[in-house]
Design a protein around this motif. Sequence first.
Motif, PDB file in Angstrom:
ATOM      1  N   ALA A 106      80.607 120.422  27.804  1.00 54.45           N
ATOM      2  CA  ALA A 106      80.295 120.761  26.419  1.00 54.45           C
ATOM      3  C   ALA A 106      79.715 119.573  25.666  1.00 54.45           C
ATOM      4  N   GLY A 107      80.288 118.382  25.887  1.00 53.12           N
ATOM      5  CA  GLY A 107      79.799 117.200  25.185  1.00 53.12           C
ATOM      6  C   GLY A 107      79.789 117.392  23.684  1.00 53.12           C
ATOM      7  N   SER A 108      78.632 117.179  23.056  1.00 55.36           N
ATOM      8  CA  SER A 108      78.520 117.265  21.600  1.00 55.36           C
ATOM      9  C   SER A 108      78.633 118.690  21.084  1.00 55.36           C
ATOM     10  N   GLY A 109      78.477 119.687  21.958  1.00 56.14           N
ATOM     11  CA  GLY A 109      78.663 121.063  21.529  1.00 56.14           C
ATOM     12  C   GLY A 109      77.855 122.062  22.341  1.00 56.14           C
ATOM     13  N   ILE A 110      78.514 123.134  22.767  1.00 56.57           N
ATOM     14  CA  ILE A 110      77.853 124.203  23.509  1.00 56.57           C
ATOM     15  C   ILE A 110      78.561 125.507  23.164  1.00 56.57           C
ATOM     16  N   VAL A 111      77.861 126.610  23.318  1.00 61.81           N
ATOM     17  CA  VAL A 111      78.420 127.947  23.110  1.00 61.81           C
ATOM     18  C   VAL A 111      78.186 128.736  24.391  1.00 61.81           C
ATOM     19  N   HIS A 112      79.198 129.499  24.833  1.00 61.00           N
ATOM     20  CA  HIS A 112      78.984 130.329  26.028  1.00 61.00           C
ATOM     21  C   HIS A 112      79.792 131.613  25.946  1.00 61.00           C
ATOM     22  N   SER A 113      79.385 132.573  26.756  1.00 63.48           N
ATOM     23  CA  SER A 113      80.121 133.830  26.890  1.00 63.48           C
ATOM     24  C   SER A 113      80.380 134.077  28.368  1.00 63.48           C
ATOM     25  N   GLU A 114      81.419 134.885  28.631  1.00 60.23           N
ATOM     26  CA  GLU A 114      81.784 135.249  30.003  1.00 60.23           C
ATOM     27  C   GLU A 114      82.071 136.736  30.026  1.00 60.23           C
ATOM     28  N   ARG A 115      81.301 137.464  30.823  1.00 58.66           N
ATOM     29  CA  ARG A 115      81.417 138.919  30.835  1.00 58.66           C
ATOM     30  C   ARG A 115      81.269 139.460  32.253  1.00 58.66           C
ATOM     31  N   SER A 116      81.778 140.665  32.446  1.00 54.32           N
ATOM     32  CA  SER A 116      81.517 141.365  33.706  1.00 54.32           C
ATOM     33  C   SER A 116      80.056 141.777  33.759  1.00 54.32           C
ATOM     34  N   THR A 117      79.515 141.820  34.956  1.00 54.26           N
ATOM     35  CA  THR A 117      78.134 142.254  35.128  1.00 54.26           C
ATOM     36  C   THR A 117      78.035 143.770  35.002  1.00 54.26           C
ATOM     37  N   ALA A 118      76.822 144.273  34.769  1.00 56.90           N
ATOM     38  CA  ALA A 118      76.610 145.716  34.674  1.00 56.90           C
ATOM     39  C   ALA A 118      76.990 146.405  35.980  1.00 56.90           C
ATOM     40  N   GLU A 119      76.671 145.777  37.103  1.00 51.76           N
ATOM     41  CA  GLU A 119      77.019 146.349  38.409  1.00 51.76           C
ATOM     42  C   GLU A 119      78.524 146.467  38.569  1.00 51.76           C
ATOM     43  N   GLN A 120      79.248 145.459  38.125  1.00 54.82           N
ATOM     44  CA  GLN A 120      80.697 145.487  38.242  1.00 54.82           C
ATOM     45  C   GLN A 120      81.306 146.572  37.353  1.00 54.82           C
ATOM     46  N   ARG A 121      80.746 146.755  36.162  1.00 56.85           N
ATOM     47  CA  ARG A 121      81.265 147.779  35.247  1.00 56.85           C
ATOM     48  C   ARG A 121      81.024 149.195  35.762  1.00 56.85           C
ATOM     49  N   ALA A 122      80.021 149.349  36.611  1.00 57.80           N
ATOM     50  CA  ALA A 122      79.657 150.691  37.084  1.00 57.80           C
ATOM     51  C   ALA A 122      80.610 151.231  38.143  1.00 57.80           C
ATOM     52  N   ARG A 123      81.480 150.382  38.663  1.00 52.96           N
ATOM     53  CA  ARG A 123      82.390 150.816  39.735  1.00 52.96           C
ATOM     54  C   ARG A 123      83.761 150.200  39.500  1.00 52.96           C
ATOM     55  N   GLN A 124      84.728 150.669  40.289  1.00 52.01           N
ATOM     56  CA  GLN A 124      86.048 150.038  40.248  1.00 52.01           C
ATOM     57  C   GLN A 124      85.940 148.652  40.885  1.00 52.01           C
ATOM     58  N   SER A 125      86.566 147.687  40.259  1.00 51.83           N
ATOM     59  CA  SER A 125      86.443 146.318  40.759  1.00 51.83           C
ATOM     60  C   SER A 125      87.719 145.542  40.461  1.00 51.83           C
ATOM     61  N   GLN A 126      87.760 144.315  40.938  1.00 50.20           N
ATOM     62  CA  GLN A 126      88.899 143.437  40.704  1.00 50.20           C
ATOM     63  C   GLN A 126      88.414 142.150  40.039  1.00 50.20           C
ATOM     64  N   ILE A 127      89.336 141.484  39.383  1.00 50.87           N
ATOM     65  CA  ILE A 127      89.052 140.156  38.834  1.00 50.87           C
ATOM     66  C   ILE A 127      90.310 139.310  38.941  1.00 50.87           C
ATOM     67  N   HIS A 128      90.137 138.049  39.309  1.00 52.26           N
ATOM     68  CA  HIS A 128      91.271 137.121  39.442  1.00 52.26           C
ATOM     69  C   HIS A 128      90.697 135.717  39.542  1.00 52.26           C
ATOM     70  N   GLY A 129      91.183 134.794  38.733  1.00 53.03           N
ATOM     71  CA  GLY A 129      90.659 133.434  38.805  1.00 53.03           C
ATOM     72  C   GLY A 129      91.369 132.484  37.871  1.00 53.03           C
ATOM     73  N   ILE A 130      90.810 131.304  37.738  1.00 58.43           N
ATOM     74  CA  ILE A 130      91.378 130.294  36.842  1.00 58.43           C
ATOM     75  C   ILE A 130      90.246 129.647  36.036  1.00 58.43           C
ATOM     76  N   GLN A 131      90.635 129.142  34.865  1.00 59.19           N
ATOM     77  CA  GLN A 131      89.743 128.240  34.144  1.00 59.19           C
ATOM     78  C   GLN A 131      90.579 127.111  33.573  1.00 59.19           C
ATOM     79  N   SER A 132      90.123 125.895  33.810  1.00 60.47           N
ATOM     80  CA  SER A 132      90.782 124.731  33.226  1.00 60.47           C
ATOM     81  C   SER A 132      89.755 123.909  32.469  1.00 60.47           C
ATOM     82  N   TRP A 133      90.258 123.010  31.632  1.00 57.05           N
ATOM     83  CA  TRP A 133      89.384 122.127  30.873  1.00 57.05           C
ATOM     84  C   TRP A 133      89.716 120.690  31.217  1.00 57.05           C
ATOM     85  N   VAL A 134      88.673 119.885  31.322  1.00 54.78           N
ATOM     86  CA  VAL A 134      88.792 118.451  31.544  1.00 54.78           C
ATOM     87  C   VAL A 134      88.303 117.751  30.282  1.00 54.78           C
TER      88      VAL A 134
END
Length: 299
Positions: A106-134
Amino acid sequence: MISSAAGTASVPEAVELVIGPRRRPLGGLEVNRVWPTARRRMVGPFIFFDHLLPAELEPGRGVDVPPHPHIGLATVTYLFEGEMLHRDSIGCEQIIRPGELNWMTAGSGIVHSERSTAEQRARQSQIHGIQSWVALPREHELCAPSFVHYPADRLPIIERVDARLKLIAGTAFGASADVATLSELFCVEADLAAGALLALGSELGERAAYVVGGSIEVEEVGYESGKLLVFRAGGEIGIRAQTATKLMLFGGAPLDGERHIWWNFVSSSADRIEAAKHDWKARLFPAVPGDDDYMPLPE
């Protein structure tokens, strides 16, 4: 007999702190937000840790984390299952899949979004993960924002008889990842067979282990999934898997001083955080191309 760290059980000498599950809603799903805590701000440069809990997504449902800002940190996004689409204000657009790494500075500043893809939304799917910050070193807190995607085959794997260790970033277990970081750190996905013993040496610096699934013991005290263990400095730490277990191991050299953290902002300067709050509320941060949604500043 193995005791549990829950309730009134004793805590091993090697363990400084145990943090239990703290569930929070995020983007239509649920995370275990184990970090930060007032009891300790950082382990090495790591200052935040979210576990995106395993979820079955019916058709039409997905992850939706709208555009939101960051300063003074790098996000470390890693999936075990599913996929997400990252978009940011410097024009990067990248799908992340299991075993891959998104590293956003990010440094001095950034903006972001995180979303499921259209392909993923069209079917049954799974999600599992981690996010950490340094948290970034002082000399890099105001650097230009950047984003790098690392495919799975660029992240080293250490195969053992009873363990598989994937080095996501930094240096550990005799390997180094080809991931550009701004401080000395390590981040490892560890899959252990039941009965496996894993040693964390003092050369790693500050050390923590999060139990993604399964259960472990340290000095004959047991810890189940959802627990974060922060270890004391010095000496070798022995972690034994009671069952087949997945861990996230992270830490590194202490950062150059304390950091303030508020919402999505990290900085060595409280004034800089106040300025970021003002700028986000006033819509002065750059926009995310292709995603004009907005996450309000918490009141």
